[in-house]
Scaffold this motif. Structure first.
Motif, PDB file in Angstrom:
ATOM      1  N   ILE A  30       5.131  12.562  -7.260  1.00  0.00           N
ATOM      2  CA  ILE A  30       4.766  11.024  -7.151  1.00  0.00           C
ATOM      3  C   ILE A  30       4.167  10.849  -5.856  1.00  0.00           C
ATOM      4  O   ILE A  30       3.420   9.899  -5.740  1.00  0.00           O
ATOM      5  N   TYR A  32      -1.995   3.354  -8.610  1.00  0.00           N
ATOM      6  CA  TYR A  32      -1.491   4.358  -7.490  1.00  0.00           C
ATOM      7  C   TYR A  32      -0.658   5.482  -8.133  1.00  0.00           C
ATOM      8  O   TYR A  32      -0.186   6.613  -7.711  1.00  0.00           O
ATOM      9  N   GLN A  48       6.727  -3.664  -4.787  1.00  0.00           N
ATOM     10  CA  GLN A  48       5.240  -3.100  -4.283  1.00  0.00           C
ATOM     11  C   GLN A  48       4.559  -3.677  -3.094  1.00  0.00           C
ATOM     12  O   GLN A  48       4.474  -2.970  -2.028  1.00  0.00           O
ATOM     13  N   ILE A 104       8.670  -0.619  -1.893  1.00  0.00           N
ATOM     14  CA  ILE A 104       7.611  -1.091  -1.474  1.00  0.00           C
ATOM     15  C   ILE A 104       6.651   0.015  -0.802  1.00  0.00           C
ATOM     16  O   ILE A 104       6.994   0.898  -0.100  1.00  0.00           O
ATOM     17  N   ILE A 105       5.321  -0.321  -1.225  1.00  0.00           N
ATOM     18  CA  ILE A 105       4.399   0.855  -0.779  1.00  0.00           C
ATOM     19  C   ILE A 105       3.592   0.040   0.476  1.00  0.00           C
ATOM     20  O   ILE A 105       3.178  -1.136   0.307  1.00  0.00           O
ATOM     21  N   PHE A 163       7.712   3.302   1.161  1.00  0.00           N
ATOM     22  CA  PHE A 163       6.813   4.462   1.114  1.00  0.00           C
ATOM     23  C   PHE A 163       5.341   4.061   1.853  1.00  0.00           C
ATOM     24  O   PHE A 163       5.016   3.053   1.607  1.00  0.00           O
ATOM     25  N   LYS A 164       4.757   5.026   2.464  1.00  0.00           N
ATOM     26  CA  LYS A 164       3.383   5.106   2.818  1.00  0.00           C
ATOM     27  C   LYS A 164       2.834   5.361   1.339  1.00  0.00           C
ATOM     28  O   LYS A 164       2.887   6.352   0.634  1.00  0.00           O
ATOM     29  N   SER A 208       0.432   7.075  -0.752  1.00  0.00           N
ATOM     30  CA  SER A 208      -0.053   8.595  -1.115  1.00  0.00           C
ATOM     31  C   SER A 208      -1.108   8.760  -1.930  1.00  0.00           C
ATOM     32  O   SER A 208      -0.743   8.478  -3.100  1.00  0.00           O
ATOM     33  N   ARG A 218      -3.026  10.113  -5.273  1.00  0.00           N
ATOM     34  CA  ARG A 218      -2.866  10.913  -5.984  1.00  0.00           C
ATOM     35  C   ARG A 218      -3.793  11.383  -7.089  1.00  0.00           C
ATOM     36  O   ARG A 218      -4.576  10.529  -7.441  1.00  0.00           O
TER      37      ARG A 218
HETATM   38  N1  5AD Z   1       2.268   6.413  -2.981  1.00  0.00           N
HETATM   39  C1  5AD Z   1       3.148   6.066  -2.436  1.00  0.00           C
HETATM   40  N2  5AD Z   1       4.341   5.456  -3.229  1.00  0.00           N
HETATM   41  C2  5AD Z   1       4.574   5.685  -4.581  1.00  0.00           C
HETATM   42  N3  5AD Z   1       5.139   5.504  -5.338  1.00  0.00           N
HETATM   43  C3  5AD Z   1       4.640   5.568  -6.689  1.00  0.00           C
HETATM   44  N4  5AD Z   1       3.625   6.043  -6.519  1.00  0.00           N
HETATM   45  C4  5AD Z   1       3.184   6.001  -5.065  1.00  0.00           C
HETATM   46  C5  5AD Z   1       2.002   6.596  -4.592  1.00  0.00           C
HETATM   47  N5  5AD Z   1       0.982   7.154  -4.816  1.00  0.00           N
HETATM   48  C6  5AD Z   1       6.472   4.648  -4.957  1.00  0.00           C
HETATM   49  C7  5AD Z   1       6.528   3.139  -5.868  1.00  0.00           C
HETATM   50  C8  5AD Z   1       7.427   3.533  -7.060  1.00  0.00           C
HETATM   51  C9  5AD Z   1       8.373   4.383  -6.409  1.00  0.00           C
HETATM   52  C10 5AD Z   1       9.287   5.360  -7.404  1.00  0.00           C
HETATM   53  O1  5AD Z   1       7.373   5.395  -5.879  1.00  0.00           O
HETATM   54  O2  5AD Z   1       7.170   2.331  -4.875  1.00  0.00           O
HETATM   55  O3  5AD Z   1       8.133   2.345  -7.202  1.00  0.00           O
END
Ligand code: 5AD
Ligand code: SF4
Length: 509
Positions: free
Chosen positions: A123, A233, A335, A374-375, A404-405, A407, A409
């Motif tokens: 993820i 994302y 998010q 939250i991202i 999360f920062k 990321s 993918r």
């Molecule tokens: N970058 C950061 N956080 C992410 N999530 C999912 N994809 C990404 C990403 N590319 C986070 C979202 C989601 C959680 C399971 O992981 O917040 O709800």
């Protein structure tokens, strides 16, 4: 599952042992030999003896080790390590069930295993890197006769490239192909060196006859697999495939079995659990399913995660109001607090639409806890957008959050977005967000002092008279009690203090 039910040892070691055996929370040693150890995961282990062979079903008589590899008996052991989310944890429980049914024995060290499996997560980049570094540690193991397999999201994402990057790997199987796992394992057993399960077009969910559950107090149950949302994302739609809901009668059958095994709490799982669409003619709505699960005799708590805001309908809150067994907790990832960023994320709701859902939940008479994901640092997220997220935190006052920062993918649309936020700035925003949330949680938990909650006891501390468990709102409560044995029971706990992440209390007898 039935096999476990029919062959329970009777009259062994009192309630604790029997309960944990019943719930399938057993170590590998138990499942492989005539005697072993039952481990409830909370520092309790006791020896016992009875015929294990019958429990694990017939093994594969056709097993032949690949040429030049170690002899068979030692090889029919597996080590399974899981990275990632609860869905992965639960998939691993099912994978373990598949292997145990084939006569394999689970061991707790890769050194002791013939088959080493990693159930992986992709993820965020960090999660993927961790898997590759773990795989690197096992570079030499294949020559020792071990078989190494990669399961889960990274397997699906990287596919056969994993063989290039780690040629010592023999099995690559994504979660959408787990239905084929027994067949793939049979191919490995018959000496095939490279097998893959990478199809995404399955319309079936992964159901197994035996699921070896790790948590003796909370049974996880996947009701919907994959995801049909297209957040820009996210790799999940690529790694777990399209959304598939499990038949309601099959879910209810498993819940009844779980109740018979002694579980009183079940947690329904799905990436977007509330998008559940019953494929049977009954067409049960998600809210109806919650009520039906709660009505199964023996079930005292029903949880569900993760909910998608767009599919969070009023009947879910009505079900929570009508049925106290449905736990007072909703995990509702937002998010971002900025509508502009939400649009770039393709999240299908605006800030104000999300806040309407929050209003709906907060208007319930029950004090429903709300948590979120939250991202920070999504491409194009300005300082003003980030501040909107901070203001959202003030407005909603979440009970907890995962942050999360962003990321980048592989294959995701957001890869192509301009205005990438520098890593240091993402880190700064993350720290600011987490500081704010810590204060909110301290204050929220502190306000609970003096209140009394029902706690399902799931942990016993080494410190005397110290226990722990979860409230219906999923708060961790550490409490004192003079009682001798509380594990697996429901007790009333009066809150005497709090930290940002837990309540402190005492057992009210
Ligand atoms: N970058 C950061 N956080 C992410 N999530 C999912 N994809 C990404 C990403 N590319 C986070 C979202 C989601 C959680 C399971 O992981 O917040 O709800
Ligand atoms: Fe990923 Fe969005 Fe589906 Fe959640 S809803 S799994 S974030 S695509």
């Amino acid at each position: 599952m039935r096999k476990f039910l029919n062959l329970l040892p009777i009259g062994k070691q009192g309630l604790g042992l029997q309960e944990f055996v019943k719930r399938g929370s057993v170590t590998a040693d138990f499942l492989g030999g005539k005697a072993g150890v039952v481990n409830c995961g909370v520092s309790m282990s006791k020896p016992f003896d009875f015929e294990i062979g019958k429990l694990t079903g017939p093994g594969s008589a056709s097993f032949r080790p690949p040429l030049g590899l170690a002899p068979a008996p030692e090889r029919r052991t597996f080590f399974l390590e899981t990275f990632g989310c609860q869905m992965n944890d639960h998939d691993s429980e099912k994978v373990a069930g598949v292997l145990l049914a084939r006569g394999y024995r689970q061991v707790d060290r890769p050194e002791a295993a013939g088959l080493i499996l990693y159930n992986t997560c992709s993820i965020r980049e960090k999660a993927a890197q961790k898997v590759f570094s773990r795989l690197g540690e096992y570079r030499t193991k294949q020559s020792e006769g071990k078989i190494i397999g990669v399961l889960g999201c990274l397997a699906q994402q990287e596919g056969e490239d994993i063989f290039e990057r780690a040629p010592w790997v023999s099995l690559v199987c994504g979660s959408a192909s787990y239905r084929r796992l027994p067949q793939l394992i049979a191919e490995l057993e018959s000496g095939n060196h490279r097998v893959t399960g990478l199809d995404l077009d399955t319309d079936e969910t992964f159901e197994t006859e035996i699921t070896r559950r790790d948590n003796p107090f909370r049974a996880y149950l996947t009701i919907i697999e994959g995801c049909d949302k297209a957040c820009s994302y996210c790799v999940v739609p690529y790694t777990r495939g399209p959304e598939r809901s499990r038949a309601s009668d099959s879910i209810l059958r498993e819940v009844r079995q779980l109740a018979d095994l002694g579980y009183s709490e079940v947690q329904l799982l799905g990436q977007t659990v509330n998008s559940y669409a019953d494929p049977t003619p009954r067409r049960m709505r998600f809210a109806e399913l919650l009520l039906a699960v709660a009505e199964v005799p023996g079930i005292r708590r029903v949880r569900f995660t993760t909910s998608h805001p767009s599919d969070f309908t009023p009947d879910i809150v009505e079900a929570m109001e009508a049925q106290p067994k449905v736990c007072e907790h909703v995990h509702l990832p937002v998010q971002s607090g900025s509508t502009k960023v939400l649009r770039a994320m393709q999240r299908t709701y605006t800030r104000s639409e999300y806040l309407e859902k929050i209003g709906m939940i907060r208007s319930a008479t029950r004090a429903i806890a709300i948590t979120t994901d939250i991202i920070v640092g999504f491409p194009g997220e300005s300082e003003a957008d980030f501040e909107e997220t901070l203001r959202l935190l003030d407005e909603v006052r979440y009970d907890s959050l995962f942050s999360f920062k962003y990321s980048p993918r592989p294959n995701t649309p957001s890869l192509k977005l301009p205005d990438v936020i520098p890593e240091e700035e993402k880190s700064r925003r993350l720290a600011v967000l987490q500081d704010k949330q810590r204060e909110i949680q301290s204050a929220r938990n502190g306000q609970l002092t003096g209140e009394t909650f029902e706690v399902l006891v799931s942990g016993k501390s080494r410190r005397e008279n110290q226990w722990s468990g979860y409230t219906s709102s999923n708060r961790l409560a550490n409490f004192t009690s003079q009682a001798k044995e509380l594990l697996g029971t429901y007790v009333q706990v009066r809150v005497t203090g709090a930290t940002p992440n837990s309540l402190v209390g005492e057992h009210v007898v």
